[in-house]
Design a protein around this motif. Structure first.
Motif, short mmCIF file in Angstrom:
data_model
loop_
_atom_site.label_atom_id
_atom_site.label_comp_id
_atom_site.label_asym_id
_atom_site.label_seq_id
_atom_site.Cartn_x
_atom_site.Cartn_y
_atom_site.Cartn_z
N GLU A 20 112.84 48.48 18.26
CA GLU A 20 114.00 48.78 17.41
C GLU A 20 115.20 48.85 18.33
O GLU A 20 115.38 49.81 19.08
CB GLU A 20 113.79 50.10 16.69
CG GLU A 20 114.95 50.52 15.85
CD GLU A 20 114.74 51.90 15.24
OE1 GLU A 20 115.71 52.45 14.75
OE2 GLU A 20 113.61 52.42 15.26
N THR A 21 116.03 47.81 18.32
CA THR A 21 117.15 47.71 19.24
C THR A 21 118.25 48.70 18.87
O THR A 21 118.63 48.81 17.72
CB THR A 21 117.73 46.29 19.24
OG1 THR A 21 116.67 45.38 19.50
CG2 THR A 21 118.81 46.13 20.28
N VAL A 22 118.75 49.42 19.87
CA VAL A 22 119.82 50.39 19.68
C VAL A 22 121.13 49.86 20.24
O VAL A 22 122.18 50.06 19.64
CB VAL A 22 119.44 51.74 20.35
CG1 VAL A 22 120.57 52.74 20.23
CG2 VAL A 22 118.16 52.29 19.76
N GLN A 23 121.08 49.17 21.38
CA GLN A 23 122.30 48.69 22.04
C GLN A 23 122.02 47.39 22.77
O GLN A 23 120.94 47.21 23.32
CB GLN A 23 122.76 49.74 23.05
CG GLN A 23 124.06 49.43 23.76
CD GLN A 23 125.27 49.65 22.88
OE1 GLN A 23 125.23 50.48 21.99
NE2 GLN A 23 126.31 48.91 23.12
N THR A 24 122.98 46.46 22.77
CA THR A 24 122.87 45.25 23.58
C THR A 24 124.13 45.10 24.41
O THR A 24 125.21 45.57 24.03
CB THR A 24 122.70 43.98 22.72
OG1 THR A 24 123.81 43.87 21.85
CG2 THR A 24 121.43 44.00 21.93
N GLY A 25 124.00 44.47 25.55
CA GLY A 25 125.15 44.21 26.40
C GLY A 25 124.72 43.95 27.82
O GLY A 25 123.64 44.36 28.24
N ALA A 26 125.56 43.25 28.58
CA ALA A 26 125.33 42.96 29.99
C ALA A 26 123.96 42.31 30.23
O ALA A 26 123.28 42.62 31.19
CB ALA A 26 125.50 44.21 30.84
N GLY A 27 123.53 41.45 29.31
CA GLY A 27 122.28 40.72 29.50
C GLY A 27 121.02 41.51 29.21
O GLY A 27 119.93 41.10 29.57
N ARG A 28 121.15 42.65 28.55
CA ARG A 28 119.99 43.50 28.31
C ARG A 28 120.09 44.11 26.90
O ARG A 28 121.16 44.42 26.43
CB ARG A 28 119.93 44.62 29.34
CG ARG A 28 118.69 45.47 29.26
CD ARG A 28 118.43 46.24 30.52
NE ARG A 28 118.39 45.46 31.73
CZ ARG A 28 117.31 44.81 32.18
NH1 ARG A 28 116.19 44.86 31.51
NH2 ARG A 28 117.35 44.13 33.30
N ALA A 29 118.93 44.25 26.27
CA ALA A 29 118.83 44.98 25.00
C ALA A 29 118.04 46.26 25.27
O ALA A 29 117.04 46.23 25.98
CB ALA A 29 118.12 44.15 23.94
N VAL A 30 118.50 47.35 24.73
CA VAL A 30 117.85 48.65 24.94
C VAL A 30 117.51 49.23 23.57
O VAL A 30 118.30 49.15 22.64
CB VAL A 30 118.78 49.61 25.70
CG1 VAL A 30 118.12 50.96 25.90
CG2 VAL A 30 119.19 49.02 27.03
N GLY A 31 116.31 49.79 23.48
CA GLY A 31 115.90 50.37 22.21
C GLY A 31 114.66 51.21 22.35
O GLY A 31 114.28 51.64 23.44
N LEU A 32 114.03 51.45 21.22
CA LEU A 32 112.81 52.24 21.15
C LEU A 32 111.64 51.33 20.78
O LEU A 32 111.69 50.64 19.76
CB LEU A 32 112.94 53.36 20.13
CG LEU A 32 114.01 54.40 20.44
CD1 LEU A 32 114.17 55.35 19.26
CD2 LEU A 32 113.67 55.15 21.70
N LEU A 33 110.61 51.34 21.60
CA LEU A 33 109.41 50.57 21.34
C LEU A 33 108.41 51.48 20.64
O LEU A 33 108.01 52.51 21.18
CB LEU A 33 108.80 50.03 22.63
CG LEU A 33 107.52 49.22 22.49
CD1 LEU A 33 107.78 47.95 21.68
CD2 LEU A 33 106.96 48.87 23.85
N HIS A 34 108.04 51.12 19.43
CA HIS A 34 107.09 51.91 18.64
C HIS A 34 105.68 51.52 19.07
O HIS A 34 105.22 50.41 18.80
CB HIS A 34 107.30 51.68 17.15
CG HIS A 34 108.69 52.02 16.72
ND1 HIS A 34 109.15 53.32 16.67
CD2 HIS A 34 109.73 51.25 16.32
CE1 HIS A 34 110.41 53.33 16.27
NE2 HIS A 34 110.79 52.07 16.05
N ILE A 35 104.98 52.44 19.76
CA ILE A 35 103.66 52.13 20.29
C ILE A 35 102.52 52.61 19.39
O ILE A 35 101.43 52.09 19.46
CB ILE A 35 103.48 52.67 21.72
CG1 ILE A 35 103.77 54.16 21.78
CG2 ILE A 35 104.36 51.91 22.69
CD1 ILE A 35 103.51 54.79 23.13
N GLU A 36 102.78 53.60 18.57
CA GLU A 36 101.84 54.07 17.54
C GLU A 36 102.64 54.89 16.55
O GLU A 36 103.80 55.21 16.80
CB GLU A 36 100.70 54.88 18.16
CG GLU A 36 101.12 56.10 18.93
CD GLU A 36 99.95 56.77 19.62
OE1 GLU A 36 99.77 57.97 19.37
OE2 GLU A 36 99.23 56.11 20.37
#
Length: 51
Positions: A20-36
């Motif tokens: 679940e992407t929260v922020q993108t920029g500078a060549g990277r996407a940052v978010g929360l990976l739902h593992i369970e």
């Protein structure tokens, strides 16, 4: 799910299921990976390679 799309070739390059992407920029996407259910970890993904 996050998708990496090559806009020049109009092709899907990679996917990252469960992110679940929260922020993108500078060549990277940052978010929360739902593992369970009810459990997520922070994750950064390189937009060019998906790693």
């Amino acid at each position: 799910m996050l998708h990496g799309i090559d806009t020049v070739a109009h092709a899907l390059r990679w996917t990252q299921p469960g992110l679940e992407t929260v922020q993108t920029g500078a060549g990277r996407a940052v978010g929360l990976l739902h593992i369970e259910p009810l459990t997520s970890v922070p994750l950064g993904v390189d937009l060019a390679s998906g790693t």
